[in-house]
Write an enzyme that holds these catalytic residues in place. Structure first.
Site, PDB file in Angstrom:
ATOM      1  N   LYS A  76      47.045  46.563  41.013  1.00  0.00           N
ATOM      2  CA  LYS A  76      47.984  47.687  40.960  1.00  0.00           C
ATOM      3  C   LYS A  76      49.323  47.155  40.446  1.00  0.00           C
ATOM      4  O   LYS A  76      49.728  46.042  40.805  1.00  0.00           O
ATOM      5  CB  LYS A  76      48.128  48.265  42.371  1.00  0.00           C
ATOM      6  CG  LYS A  76      49.054  49.478  42.467  1.00  0.00           C
ATOM      7  CD  LYS A  76      49.083  50.055  43.891  1.00  0.00           C
ATOM      8  CE  LYS A  76      50.003  51.258  44.007  1.00  0.00           C
ATOM      9  NZ  LYS A  76      50.035  51.825  45.376  1.00  0.00           N
ATOM     10  N   SER A 151      49.168  56.852  45.872  1.00  0.00           N
ATOM     11  CA  SER A 151      49.747  56.355  44.655  1.00  0.00           C
ATOM     12  C   SER A 151      48.863  55.364  43.895  1.00  0.00           C
ATOM     13  O   SER A 151      49.129  55.100  42.728  1.00  0.00           O
ATOM     14  CB  SER A 151      51.085  55.667  44.973  1.00  0.00           C
ATOM     15  OG  SER A 151      50.860  54.516  45.781  1.00  0.00           O
ATOM     16  N   SER A 175      48.047  55.729  50.453  1.00  0.00           N
ATOM     17  CA  SER A 175      47.835  55.476  49.022  1.00  0.00           C
ATOM     18  C   SER A 175      46.623  54.641  48.633  1.00  0.00           C
ATOM     19  O   SER A 175      46.327  54.520  47.448  1.00  0.00           O
ATOM     20  CB  SER A 175      49.073  54.832  48.425  1.00  0.00           C
ATOM     21  OG  SER A 175      50.016  55.835  48.159  1.00  0.00           O
TER      22      SER A 175
HETATM   23  N1  GLN Z   1      51.739  59.991  49.412  1.00  0.00           N
HETATM   24  C1  GLN Z   1      52.601  59.304  50.323  1.00  0.00           C
HETATM   25  C2  GLN Z   1      54.014  59.278  49.748  1.00  0.00           C
HETATM   26  O1  GLN Z   1      54.218  59.905  48.784  1.00  0.00           O
HETATM   27  C3  GLN Z   1      52.095  57.918  50.577  1.00  0.00           C
HETATM   28  C4  GLN Z   1      52.330  56.997  49.441  1.00  0.00           C
HETATM   29  C5  GLN Z   1      51.847  55.619  49.716  1.00  0.00           C
HETATM   30  O2  GLN Z   1      51.023  55.386  50.606  1.00  0.00           O
HETATM   31  N2  GLN Z   1      52.370  54.689  48.958  1.00  0.00           N
HETATM   32  O3  GLN Z   1      54.891  58.658  50.254  1.00  0.00           O
END
Ligand code: GLN
Length: 484
Positions: A76, A151, A175
């Site tokens: 990632k 994400s 995420s």
């Molecule tokens: N969707 C959540 C956010 O927008 C979690 C994102 C994540 O786990 N990096 O913060």
């Protein structure tokens, strides 16, 4: 070749049925052929990959291979990779070449993986749909009108489409688990502190945790064994031996006590997702598990609490992007203040700015007690819910996401609806527990993820429970049409 598991690929390399160079060329070719449709990679490091593959072949020939020697992998784009662009999905870091490797990257390199490139992600990991990336939205390989989740959506889409056998992800509020669910792959977020955060670009430091994303629990076990461990460079990394997660995959699960939290099956859950999850639970009963109804009464507080704590930490972590030391700098600043304002104004996208504003607000002198302190207290209540639950059960199960993948564009104008896509994943980060998602069916052609939540450092048990299910079902082996 691209349908094989990591264990099978490792075996094929050892038996000389193929070389790492051939394998690497095969996957690079697939990226070239298919990624135009998906946009799952930000950077493809073709030359470096081939060099690494040849080196792996030499080690294999000398019998010095590590467990993952010669296996293609993607990181990632939140992990620093020495000499390679590390953008975190942001214009702010579009010109940033990391000067060192994150611990996750160096550990996986030591285990022998061949990095093919860096995967697309929501900007600074803020998002649930991969639409906030500076590099454009990622498409879900099961249906390119749908989001892959976020994400870590680039990693999830690339693994689901078999552009790479496995990839890394990070999970601050869901995420790893939510994109794994939406793309029909398997991903595990370990206990906070299990995997080092050194060199992983910080979003919300008390919640961020890295983990593997692959097609099966078996593959995740191999990767997690390689990624985990104490790191003196991360003060929250836990000094505790790393088990061989592959060794316990086949343990019997008869008598396993599964807790089903009533709050995870209420309003807001798509009944078709509920049906898939219930069918998975029925499968576990056949394997000898027992089901216990439980309650996590503070579930409804998780999303609002997270949207105080995470932005507060993010606003502090993102203060370092000031246009001075590294990253984006605006053109011709007239003075220092103008440099700060325009570099940040032009370098960050809308969602990141929204979070910085919320975070700065909740930390400001007059509001700290009302918001930030309150959120810390609620965080304790959320953790206590789990503590009580684990006095009665071995594992908690439920959906990873309230719906299957939604359409691109569907939630972008409504941040609160977007935030609710993480309603079943966020509490796990607030408590620092391990959680995982595995494929458990479909709504139409879009995958459904079953979430498993374990007690602290119970990753081995989660992987074992997931593996037993994957031995009697084939959801994890399904391939999206057009990517066979
Ligand atoms: N969707 C959540 C956010 O927008 C979690 C994102 C994540 O786990 N990096 O913060």
């Amino acid at each position: 070749m691209h349908n094989r598991t990591l264990a099978e690929l490792a075996q094929a390399l050892r038996a000389k049925h193929c070389s790492s160079e051939e394998l690497t060329r095969h996957f690079l070719q697939r990226i070239q052929q298919h990624d135009g449709q998906l946009n799952s990679f930000i950077t493809v490091t073709e030359e470096a990959a081939l060099t690494a593959a040849r080196a792996a072949d030499q080690r294999l020939a000398r019998g010095e291979a590590g467990p993952l020697s010669g296996i293609p992998f993607a990181q990632k784009d939140i992990f620093c990779t020495q000499g390679v662009k590390t953008s975190c999905g942001s214009k702010m870091l579009d010109n940033f070449i990391a000067p060192y490797d994150a611990t996750v990257v160096s550990k996986l390199n030591e285990a022998g993986v061949v990095m093919l490139g860096k995967t697309n992600m929501d900007e600074f990991a803020m998002g649930s749909s991969n639409e906030t990336s500076f590099y454009g939205a990622v498409k879900n390989p099961w249906d390119t009108a749908a989001v892959p989740g976020g994400s870590s959506g680039g990693s999830a889409a690339a693994v689901a489409a078999r552009l790479v056998p496995a990839a890394s992800g990070t999970d601050t509020g869901g995420s790893i688990r939510q994109p794994a669910a939406l793309c029909g792959i398997t991903g595990i977020k370990p206990t906070y502190g299990r995997v080092s955060r050194y060199g992983m670009i910080a979003f919300a430091s008390s919640l961020d945790q890295a983990g593997p994303m692959a097609r099966s629990a078996e593959d995740c076990a191999l990767l997690l064994t390689a990624m985990s461990g104490f790191d003196a460079r991360d003060s929250t990394s836990v000094d505790r031996p790393v088990p061989d997660y592959s060794a316990t995959l086949n343990q019997d699960i008869a008598g396993l006590k599964i807790g089903l939290p009533k709050e995870y099956f209420g309003a807001g859950l798509d009944p078709r997702v509920a049906a898939a999850v219930e069918a998975a639970i029925a499968e576990y009963k056949k394997l000898g598990a027992e089901v216990v109804d439980i309650s996590l009464p503070n579930t409804a507080l998780a999303v609002p609490t997270y949207y105080v704590v995470a932005p507060a930490e993010a606003s502090s972590n993102l203060a370092r992007y000031d246009g001075v030391r590294f990253g984006y700098r605006c053109d011709a600043p007239k003075d220092l203040l103008d440099l700060y304002k325009r570099s940040r104004g032009e370098g960050f996208g809308a969602e990141v700015k929204r979070r910085i504003m919320i975070g700065t607000y909740v930390l400001s002198a007059g509001y700290y007690d009302a918001y930030y302190l309150k959120a810390q207290q609620l965080r304790q209540l959320i953790s206590d819910d789990f503590k009580q639950a684990f006095e009665q059960v071995d594992v908690i199960m439920g959906p990873a996401s309230p719906t299957a993948a939604f359409n691109i564009g569907e939630k972008m104008d409504d941040p609160v609806t977007m935030y609710l896509s993480d309603i079943y994943t966020i509490a796990v980060n607030m408590a620092g527990l391990p959680g995982m998602s595995l494929p458990a069916g479909f709504v139409g052609q879009r995958p459904v993820g079953l979430q498993l939540i374990g007690n602290y450092f119970d990753e081995a048990r989660l992987l074992n429970i997931a593996h037993r299910y994957q031995q009697v079902t084939d959801w994890h082996a399904r391939c999206p049409r057009g990517f066979e």
